[in-house]
Design a protein around this motif. Structure first.
Motif, mmCIF file in Angstrom:
data_model
loop_
_atom_site.group_PDB
_atom_site.id
_atom_site.type_symbol
_atom_site.label_atom_id
_atom_site.label_comp_id
_atom_site.label_asym_id
_atom_site.label_seq_id
_atom_site.Cartn_x
_atom_site.Cartn_y
_atom_site.Cartn_z
ATOM 1 N N CYS A 10 -26.476 69.316 69.560
ATOM 2 C CA CYS A 10 -27.485 70.355 69.747
ATOM 3 C C CYS A 10 -26.814 71.719 69.867
ATOM 4 O O CYS A 10 -25.663 71.828 70.257
ATOM 5 C CB CYS A 10 -28.365 70.057 70.946
ATOM 6 S SG CYS A 10 -27.502 69.753 72.482
ATOM 7 N N THR A 14 -28.724 74.942 74.565
ATOM 8 C CA THR A 14 -29.720 73.893 74.790
ATOM 9 C C THR A 14 -29.628 73.434 76.238
ATOM 10 O O THR A 14 -28.532 73.211 76.754
ATOM 11 C CB THR A 14 -29.476 72.689 73.854
ATOM 12 O OG1 THR A 14 -29.563 73.137 72.500
ATOM 13 C CG2 THR A 14 -30.487 71.582 74.098
ATOM 14 N N TYR A 30 -32.393 64.910 70.051
ATOM 15 C CA TYR A 30 -32.593 66.352 70.045
ATOM 16 C C TYR A 30 -33.716 66.645 69.061
ATOM 17 O O TYR A 30 -33.657 66.219 67.899
ATOM 18 C CB TYR A 30 -31.304 67.080 69.618
ATOM 19 C CG TYR A 30 -31.501 68.563 69.476
ATOM 20 C CD1 TYR A 30 -31.600 69.368 70.610
ATOM 21 C CD2 TYR A 30 -31.615 69.157 68.236
ATOM 22 C CE1 TYR A 30 -31.800 70.737 70.495
ATOM 23 C CE2 TYR A 30 -31.810 70.519 68.110
ATOM 24 C CZ TYR A 30 -31.907 71.305 69.236
ATOM 25 O OH TYR A 30 -32.118 72.657 69.123
ATOM 26 N N SER A 32 -35.145 69.090 66.779
ATOM 27 C CA SER A 32 -34.755 70.351 66.146
ATOM 28 C C SER A 32 -35.951 71.258 65.876
ATOM 29 O O SER A 32 -35.798 72.474 65.800
ATOM 30 C CB SER A 32 -33.984 70.086 64.857
ATOM 31 O OG SER A 32 -34.770 69.335 63.961
ATOM 32 N N GLY A 35 -36.404 72.585 69.440
ATOM 33 C CA GLY A 35 -35.159 73.097 69.996
ATOM 34 C C GLY A 35 -34.879 72.609 71.403
ATOM 35 O O GLY A 35 -34.318 73.347 72.215
ATOM 36 N N VAL A 36 -35.293 71.360 71.698
ATOM 37 C CA VAL A 36 -35.098 70.797 73.031
ATOM 38 C C VAL A 36 -34.609 69.359 72.945
ATOM 39 O O VAL A 36 -34.821 68.665 71.945
ATOM 40 C CB VAL A 36 -36.401 70.823 73.870
ATOM 41 C CG1 VAL A 36 -36.891 72.249 74.077
ATOM 42 C CG2 VAL A 36 -37.485 69.975 73.242
ATOM 43 N N LYS A 73 -38.893 77.972 79.394
ATOM 44 C CA LYS A 73 -38.794 77.891 77.942
ATOM 45 C C LYS A 73 -37.544 77.103 77.565
ATOM 46 O O LYS A 73 -36.463 77.339 78.103
ATOM 47 C CB LYS A 73 -38.730 79.283 77.324
ATOM 48 C CG LYS A 73 -38.644 79.254 75.818
ATOM 49 C CD LYS A 73 -38.575 80.629 75.234
ATOM 50 C CE LYS A 73 -38.421 80.518 73.718
ATOM 51 N NZ LYS A 73 -38.254 81.810 73.101
ATOM 52 N N GLY A 74 -37.683 76.151 76.663
ATOM 53 C CA GLY A 74 -36.555 75.356 76.207
ATOM 54 C C GLY A 74 -36.247 74.162 77.089
ATOM 55 O O GLY A 74 -35.275 73.450 76.847
ATOM 56 N N TRP A 75 -37.075 73.937 78.117
ATOM 57 C CA TRP A 75 -36.849 72.810 79.028
ATOM 58 C C TRP A 75 -37.048 71.506 78.268
ATOM 59 O O TRP A 75 -37.931 71.405 77.415
ATOM 60 C CB TRP A 75 -37.810 72.895 80.213
ATOM 61 C CG TRP A 75 -37.409 72.003 81.342
ATOM 62 C CD1 TRP A 75 -38.007 70.830 81.696
ATOM 63 C CD2 TRP A 75 -36.326 72.185 82.247
ATOM 64 N NE1 TRP A 75 -37.368 70.277 82.771
ATOM 65 C CE2 TRP A 75 -36.320 71.086 83.136
ATOM 66 C CE3 TRP A 75 -35.351 73.160 82.397
ATOM 67 C CZ2 TRP A 75 -35.387 70.949 84.156
ATOM 68 C CZ3 TRP A 75 -34.429 73.013 83.414
ATOM 69 C CH2 TRP A 75 -34.451 71.920 84.276
#
Length: 87
Positions: A10, A14, A30, A32, A35-36, A73-75
């Motif tokens: 990743c 990340t 992952y 894509s 993005g997490v 965000k991104g969790w």
């Protein structure tokens, strides 16, 4: 699992749940598109129970309170029985 390697390759930045010695046991993939990282709920519960020597209910309470309640965000996403739940 070798914790020095990222099996999902990743991107830098990340969010990876810590401690990896516990949470890597629940890594699924992952994503894509989002993005997490994606983790398996049941595997995380088992890993927490083993690490903390606690009951299933205690592990569930801990995971929900300390990990799944985060809306950053991104969790990472935590899945259970084929269902995807953003944490």
């Amino acid at each position: 699992m070798d914790l020095d390697l990222n099996p999902f390759d990743c991107p830098e930045g990340t969010i990876i749940l810590e401690p990896r010695s516990v949470y890597d046991q629940g890594l699924v993939r992952y994503d894509s598109n989002l993005g997490v990282l994606v983790y398996d709920y049941d595997s995380l519960i088992e890993a927490i129970m083993e690490e903390d020597r606690c009951s299933c209910e205690e592990a569930m309470d801990w995971l929900h309170h300390n990990t799944m309640g985060n809306q950053m965000k991104g969790w990472p996403i935590i899945t259970s029985q084929g269902e995807t739940n953003a944490s």
